[in-house]
Structures are given as C-alpha cells and as structure tokens.
Design a protein around this motif. Structure first.
Motif, PDB file in Angstrom:
ATOM      1  N   ASN A  93       0.821  -1.210   0.000  1.00  0.00           N
ATOM      2  CA  ASN A  93       0.000   0.000   0.000  1.00  0.00           C
ATOM      3  C   ASN A  93       0.857   1.262   0.000  1.00  0.00           C
ATOM      4  O   ASN A  93       0.509   2.260  -0.639  1.00  0.00           O
ATOM      5  N   LYS A  94       1.995   1.207   0.692  1.00  0.00           N
ATOM      6  CA  LYS A  94       2.904   2.352   0.702  1.00  0.00           C
ATOM      7  C   LYS A  94       3.444   2.624  -0.695  1.00  0.00           C
ATOM      8  O   LYS A  94       3.599   3.782  -1.102  1.00  0.00           O
ATOM      9  N   ASN A  95       3.725   1.545  -1.442  1.00  0.00           N
ATOM     10  CA  ASN A  95       4.252   1.687  -2.799  1.00  0.00           C
ATOM     11  C   ASN A  95       3.162   1.740  -3.870  1.00  0.00           C
ATOM     12  O   ASN A  95       3.457   1.812  -5.056  1.00  0.00           O
ATOM     13  N   LYS A  96       1.908   1.659  -3.418  1.00  0.00           N
ATOM     14  CA  LYS A  96       0.749   1.745  -4.311  1.00  0.00           C
ATOM     15  C   LYS A  96       0.804   0.698  -5.416  1.00  0.00           C
ATOM     16  O   LYS A  96       0.625   0.994  -6.593  1.00  0.00           O
ATOM     17  N   VAL A  97       1.091  -0.538  -5.021  1.00  0.00           N
ATOM     18  CA  VAL A  97       1.127  -1.651  -5.966  1.00  0.00           C
ATOM     19  C   VAL A  97       0.322  -2.819  -5.388  1.00  0.00           C
ATOM     20  O   VAL A  97      -0.010  -2.841  -4.201  1.00  0.00           O
ATOM     21  N   ALA A  98       0.005  -3.772  -6.250  1.00  0.00           N
ATOM     22  CA  ALA A  98      -0.690  -4.988  -5.850  1.00  0.00           C
ATOM     23  C   ALA A  98      -0.177  -6.123  -6.721  1.00  0.00           C
ATOM     24  O   ALA A  98       0.430  -5.886  -7.780  1.00  0.00           O
ATOM     25  N   GLY A  99      -0.400  -7.354  -6.282  1.00  0.00           N
ATOM     26  CA  GLY A  99       0.133  -8.487  -7.031  1.00  0.00           C
ATOM     27  C   GLY A  99      -0.850  -9.634  -7.135  1.00  0.00           C
ATOM     28  O   GLY A  99      -1.830  -9.706  -6.395  1.00  0.00           O
ATOM     29  N   LYS A 100      -0.547 -10.541  -8.057  1.00  0.00           N
ATOM     30  CA  LYS A 100      -1.399 -11.711  -8.269  1.00  0.00           C
ATOM     31  C   LYS A 100      -0.781 -13.000  -7.725  1.00  0.00           C
ATOM     32  O   LYS A 100      -1.503 -13.924  -7.365  1.00  0.00           O
ATOM     33  N   THR A 101       0.555 -13.078  -7.706  1.00  0.00           N
ATOM     34  CA  THR A 101       1.222 -14.312  -7.296  1.00  0.00           C
ATOM     35  C   THR A 101       1.763 -14.174  -5.874  1.00  0.00           C
ATOM     36  O   THR A 101       2.580 -13.304  -5.606  1.00  0.00           O
ATOM     37  N   ILE A 102       1.281 -15.049  -5.006  1.00  0.00           N
ATOM     38  CA  ILE A 102       1.699 -15.049  -3.605  1.00  0.00           C
ATOM     39  C   ILE A 102       2.595 -16.258  -3.373  1.00  0.00           C
ATOM     40  O   ILE A 102       2.230 -17.383  -3.710  1.00  0.00           O
ATOM     41  N   THR A 103       3.767 -16.018  -2.820  1.00  0.00           N
ATOM     42  CA  THR A 103       4.744 -17.091  -2.587  1.00  0.00           C
ATOM     43  C   THR A 103       5.082 -17.179  -1.109  1.00  0.00           C
ATOM     44  O   THR A 103       5.369 -16.168  -0.470  1.00  0.00           O
ATOM     45  N   LEU A 104       5.017 -18.386  -0.588  1.00  0.00           N
ATOM     46  CA  LEU A 104       5.414 -18.652   0.793  1.00  0.00           C
ATOM     47  C   LEU A 104       6.823 -19.237   0.785  1.00  0.00           C
ATOM     48  O   LEU A 104       7.098 -20.210   0.096  1.00  0.00           O
ATOM     49  N   LYS A 105       7.713 -18.623   1.542  1.00  0.00           N
ATOM     50  CA  LYS A 105       9.094 -19.087   1.651  1.00  0.00           C
ATOM     51  C   LYS A 105       9.283 -19.760   2.998  1.00  0.00           C
ATOM     52  O   LYS A 105       8.936 -19.196   4.042  1.00  0.00           O
ATOM     53  N   ILE A 106       9.834 -20.965   2.988  1.00  0.00           N
ATOM     54  CA  ILE A 106      10.060 -21.728   4.205  1.00  0.00           C
ATOM     55  C   ILE A 106      11.520 -22.162   4.252  1.00  0.00           C
ATOM     56  O   ILE A 106      12.006 -22.835   3.341  1.00  0.00           O
ATOM     57  N   LYS A 107      12.215 -21.759   5.302  1.00  0.00           N
ATOM     58  CA  LYS A 107      13.578 -22.241   5.512  1.00  0.00           C
ATOM     59  C   LYS A 107      13.569 -23.126   6.758  1.00  0.00           C
ATOM     60  O   LYS A 107      13.160 -22.695   7.831  1.00  0.00           O
ATOM     61  N   TYR A 108      14.025 -24.357   6.574  1.00  0.00           N
ATOM     62  CA  TYR A 108      13.992 -25.327   7.665  1.00  0.00           C
ATOM     63  C   TYR A 108      15.230 -25.208   8.555  1.00  0.00           C
ATOM     64  O   TYR A 108      16.190 -24.517   8.224  1.00  0.00           O
ATOM     65  N   THR A 163       2.958 -31.341   3.903  1.00  0.00           N
ATOM     66  CA  THR A 163       3.539 -31.482   5.242  1.00  0.00           C
ATOM     67  C   THR A 163       4.920 -30.844   5.293  1.00  0.00           C
ATOM     68  O   THR A 163       5.642 -30.802   4.282  1.00  0.00           O
ATOM     69  N   LEU A 164       5.280 -30.340   6.452  1.00  0.00           N
ATOM     70  CA  LEU A 164       6.595 -29.740   6.636  1.00  0.00           C
ATOM     71  C   LEU A 164       7.608 -30.833   6.925  1.00  0.00           C
ATOM     72  O   LEU A 164       7.358 -31.741   7.721  1.00  0.00           O
ATOM     73  N   SER A 165       8.765 -30.750   6.293  1.00  0.00           N
ATOM     74  CA  SER A 165       9.762 -31.815   6.402  1.00  0.00           C
ATOM     75  C   SER A 165      10.636 -31.702   7.636  1.00  0.00           C
ATOM     76  O   SER A 165      11.370 -32.624   7.968  1.00  0.00           O
ATOM     77  N   ASN A 166      10.541 -30.547   8.328  1.00  0.00           N
ATOM     78  CA  ASN A 166      11.409 -30.333   9.486  1.00  0.00           C
ATOM     79  C   ASN A 166      10.878 -29.144  10.269  1.00  0.00           C
ATOM     80  O   ASN A 166       9.900 -28.500   9.862  1.00  0.00           O
ATOM     81  N   SER A 167      11.502 -28.827  11.395  1.00  0.00           N
ATOM     82  CA  SER A 167      11.145 -27.597  12.088  1.00  0.00           C
ATOM     83  C   SER A 167      11.605 -26.409  11.252  1.00  0.00           C
ATOM     84  O   SER A 167      12.494 -26.516  10.408  1.00  0.00           O
ATOM     85  N   VAL A 168      10.981 -25.251  11.498  1.00  0.00           N
ATOM     86  CA  VAL A 168      11.149 -24.092  10.624  1.00  0.00           C
ATOM     87  C   VAL A 168      11.889 -22.971  11.356  1.00  0.00           C
ATOM     88  O   VAL A 168      11.546 -22.641  12.493  1.00  0.00           O
ATOM     89  N   ARG A 169      12.897 -22.374  10.690  1.00  0.00           N
ATOM     90  CA  ARG A 169      13.649 -21.255  11.265  1.00  0.00           C
ATOM     91  C   ARG A 169      13.283 -19.920  10.624  1.00  0.00           C
ATOM     92  O   ARG A 169      13.584 -18.861  11.162  1.00  0.00           O
ATOM     93  N   LEU A 170      12.651 -19.948   9.443  1.00  0.00           N
ATOM     94  CA  LEU A 170      12.303 -18.700   8.757  1.00  0.00           C
ATOM     95  C   LEU A 170      11.048 -18.891   7.930  1.00  0.00           C
ATOM     96  O   LEU A 170      10.861 -19.933   7.283  1.00  0.00           O
ATOM     97  N   LEU A 171      10.187 -17.874   7.944  1.00  0.00           N
ATOM     98  CA  LEU A 171       9.030 -17.825   7.055  1.00  0.00           C
ATOM     99  C   LEU A 171       9.027 -16.483   6.331  1.00  0.00           C
ATOM    100  O   LEU A 171       9.402 -15.454   6.905  1.00  0.00           O
ATOM    101  N   GLY A 172       8.597 -16.496   5.086  1.00  0.00           N
ATOM    102  CA  GLY A 172       8.510 -15.260   4.324  1.00  0.00           C
ATOM    103  C   GLY A 172       7.336 -15.302   3.360  1.00  0.00           C
ATOM    104  O   GLY A 172       6.900 -16.378   2.942  1.00  0.00           O
ATOM    105  N   ILE A 173       6.811 -14.130   3.026  1.00  0.00           N
ATOM    106  CA  ILE A 173       5.732 -14.008   2.039  1.00  0.00           C
ATOM    107  C   ILE A 173       6.149 -12.955   1.029  1.00  0.00           C
ATOM    108  O   ILE A 173       6.623 -11.876   1.397  1.00  0.00           O
ATOM    109  N   SER A 174       5.983 -13.278  -0.237  1.00  0.00           N
ATOM    110  CA  SER A 174       6.266 -12.286  -1.284  1.00  0.00           C
ATOM    111  C   SER A 174       5.112 -12.240  -2.279  1.00  0.00           C
ATOM    112  O   SER A 174       4.403 -13.229  -2.471  1.00  0.00           O
ATOM    113  N   LEU A 175       4.924 -11.069  -2.861  1.00  0.00           N
ATOM    114  CA  LEU A 175       3.956 -10.896  -3.947  1.00  0.00           C
ATOM    115  C   LEU A 175       4.706 -10.499  -5.204  1.00  0.00           C
ATOM    116  O   LEU A 175       5.538  -9.583  -5.182  1.00  0.00           O
ATOM    117  N   SER A 176       4.432 -11.196  -6.282  1.00  0.00           N
ATOM    118  CA  SER A 176       5.025 -10.874  -7.577  1.00  0.00           C
ATOM    119  C   SER A 176       3.907 -10.792  -8.614  1.00  0.00           C
ATOM    120  O   SER A 176       2.727 -10.788  -8.255  1.00  0.00           O
TER     121      SER A 176
END
Length: 367
Positions: free
Chosen positions: A280-295, A329-342
């Motif tokens: 909203n600050k950059n006045k943009v929107a996206g269609k593709t939502i990506t979940l990033k998981i680092k185990y 299913t998650l393959s292990n415990s998780v140390r990082l989560l991220g969300i990106s819109l492209s």
C-alpha cells in the motif's frame, strides 16, 4: 569490438561495505575495528561486515555464531535503514548532477549512463573519479567504480580495485578482458552454475566462448543464450532510471525453530501485515503469492499460488499463505518464514507494451 554493437559509456558505482562504513562514520570509536551489522544473537545473520572483519573471513549472510568464532573481537551493531536511505539519497543526488540516466540497484550501488553527460566531460574514467571524490568529500564514504561499454562489464570491473578504487575496460580491451576472466567472476554465475561449468571444462571466458550456442542451451537452459552473448561483449540492456519493481516481500527469522503450525500462523499474520503495508505504501498490488520456508537444516522451499486478480489486502494475503502452508507437510522444524507478492500491476506484461528501440550511438569514445 564488433562495430554493430550499441556502444555506451556506463559507470557502475558500488559503495564500499556500505552499512558497516556508515556505522563507522557515525561512531568514530568503531573506525579501524572489525564490525558486523546485524547478526547478534544465536540466530542472527550478518547483513554487512567492515573490511577489518572481512580479513578474518567474516562475510554477509553468515551466521553471527560463526562470525564470532572467526573473529572473537567482532563488534555487532544494529541495522539503521532510515540512516542508510538518507545517505543513499545524498549519493544519488550527486549522480544526478552528471546524468539523469541513473539506475539504482540497491541503496549502495547504481548504474550511470554518461555517454552524454551534463558537464560535457568526454572521459568516463575521469567522470567516475570526479563522482567518487565528491562522495568522499561531501558524504564521508568511499566508493568503487567500474567503467565500460555496457552494464555487465562495468559491474564486473567495479569489483576489481575495491575498496576505494576503479577500473576501466576500454572498448578495444573488452574481448580479451572477458576471455581471461575466471568464470566465477561473471555476473550472474553463482556457485552452483560455476561448479556445473567447471565440470564441463569451462574455467574462463575463453573456455565459455568455445562452446556453441546449442551446447550452452542444452546444458544451461534459458541462460545459455545470455552466456553466449555476454562473453562476446554483447549486453544491450539500457540504464533504466525508473526500474520497475518485480516483487515485494517480508520475512522473519525466529529465535527458536518452530515445529507447531499454530505458532507459524501467528508469525504469518505479522508477515502478511508487513507485506500489505509495503504494498500500500508503494501503491502496488500483485497476483502471485509465494510462501518461503527455511527449515532448521537450512534447506529452502517455496510454494506459490497465482490468483486471477491483483491484491494488497492483508486478509487475502494471509489466507493464501495459510493455504500454502497446509498444502504439504513440513519436512522439518522451521527457522524462517517469508511471504512475497510478484506478478505486480507494475510489470510490463500487465501494462501497455511499448515499443523499445536500441540506439546505436556512433561516437568517438574516450574512456
């Protein structure tokens, strides 16, 4: 050089250990000492390291725990992005005194097209020296620069005489420069690709140049054509003053690994809120939502979903991220989560396509 190539005068300016240098400038007691920006704590990751710290092997993206083993006297300082942005703006204003064709890559580096510049200086080499001197005198930081006929070579050259130096690759020297270059120094060739090239007997630009286009396409896919072109000095990408944002993201590294999805959902809500604010600050929107998981074993996984309309609302982003979390299913415990819109509404494929023209500048060049 091939006479039919678009020939430009491009400068790539790269600030030296920017975040760390800012910290040392703002706190004179840190000058000459090994410091790392960020990274404090058992789970910390280093954003930048001073050259004094680099002598011990400390590098960005390294865990704070490993860094302190390499350099027991390492001093950790907090990141200060507002300060970095303030100084980056000062540096950019210096660039704009010489050309309007400035393409920032990040807060600490940018391309400048000075083929035609505001002060009429024929030598790009002298102009780069002038800019670096002004940055030092007016801002108090050192910068390095690369100067050549295109962005690709200029970026490689800027790394040659760091810190506080510059290198010019003249038009007549481009092909020899590229042939003698270690393949791992080619911009765009990462560790995995370099290893793949080594296995195929490609160690230098000269080795790469001996491979046919068909061979490169077969072994390196879509990147094959890029490698075939750049090793011949062909890189026609123009300096774009208004770079179009391709994605927007936020992520969190946790102090303890998470194994419960309930705790992960709480974190995802915070991340989705941050992404929504940035959109909203950059006045943009996206269609593709990506979940990033680092185990916990540092393996990385991404899960994506494209929806038929542009979104920036936290609720929709969060619900989609939840769906992606439960997708498998998650393959292990998780140390990082991220969300990106492209697939943003600023992407050229989502806006009216404009015809692009390549201008072949026919000038007598003085580098």
């Amino acid at each position: 050089m091939q006479n039919n190539l678009p020939t430009r005068k491009i400068i790539h300016v790269d600030m030296d250990a920017f975040y760390a240098s800012v910290a040392q400038m703002d706190n004179p007691e840190l000058k000459g000492k090994a410091i790392a920006v960020g990274g404090a704590g058992a789970r910390g990751v280093i954003s930048a390291a001073s050259y004094e710290a680099r002598m011990f092997g400390v590098r960005s993206a390294m865990s704070g725990r490993l860094a302190i083993k390499l350099c027991p006297e390492l001093i950790f300082v907090k990141t200060n992005f507002e300060r970095y942005k303030e100084i980056s703006k000062q540096i950019r204003n210096i660039f704009l005194d010489y050309t309007d064709l400035v393409e920032p890559l990040s807060l600490d580096e940018a391309y400048l097209d000075v083929t035609v510049n505001k002060i009429g200086m024929p030598s790009a080499t002298l102009l780069a020296q002038t800019i670096r001197t002004r940055i030092y005198n007016e801002v108090g930081l050192t910068a390095s620069a690369g100067i050549s006929i295109n962005k690709f070579i200029a970026k490689i050259a800027s790394d040659y005489n760091k810190p506080n130096g510059q290198k010019t690759v003249n038009p007549e020297d481009v092909l020899q420069f590229l042939e003698e270059l270690d393949i791992k120094k080619f911009y765009g060739v990462g560790k995995v690709t370099a290893e793949k090239m080594y296995q195929r007997g490609i160690f230098t630009g000269k080795d790469l140049k001996l491979k046919s286009l068909d061979y490169l396409n077969e072994h390196f896919g879509k990147s094959g054509y890029f490698y075939y072109q750049v090793v011949r000095g062909i890189h026609n990408s123009e300096v774009k003053p208004n770079r179009i944002r391709k994605s927007l993201a936020a992520e969190r590294t946790f102090s303890e690994n998470l194994s419960s999805e309930i705790f992960m959902l709480e974190k995802l809500e915070q991340i989705a809120e941050e992404v929504s604010k940035r959109l909203n600050k950059n006045k943009v929107a996206g269609k593709t939502i990506t979940l990033k998981i680092k185990y916990s074993d540092f393996t990385l996984q991404t899960r994506s979903k494209t929806i038929p309309y542009f979104v920036s609302e936290k609720a929709i982003i969060l619900e989609t991220a939840k769906d992606l979390l439960y997708q498998d299913t998650l393959s292990n415990s998780v140390r990082l989560l991220g969300i990106s819109l492209s697939n943003l509404n600023t992407d050229s494929k989502n806006t009216k396509t404009e015809e692009k023209k390549v201008i072949n500048v026919q000038l007598k060049f003085e580098f």
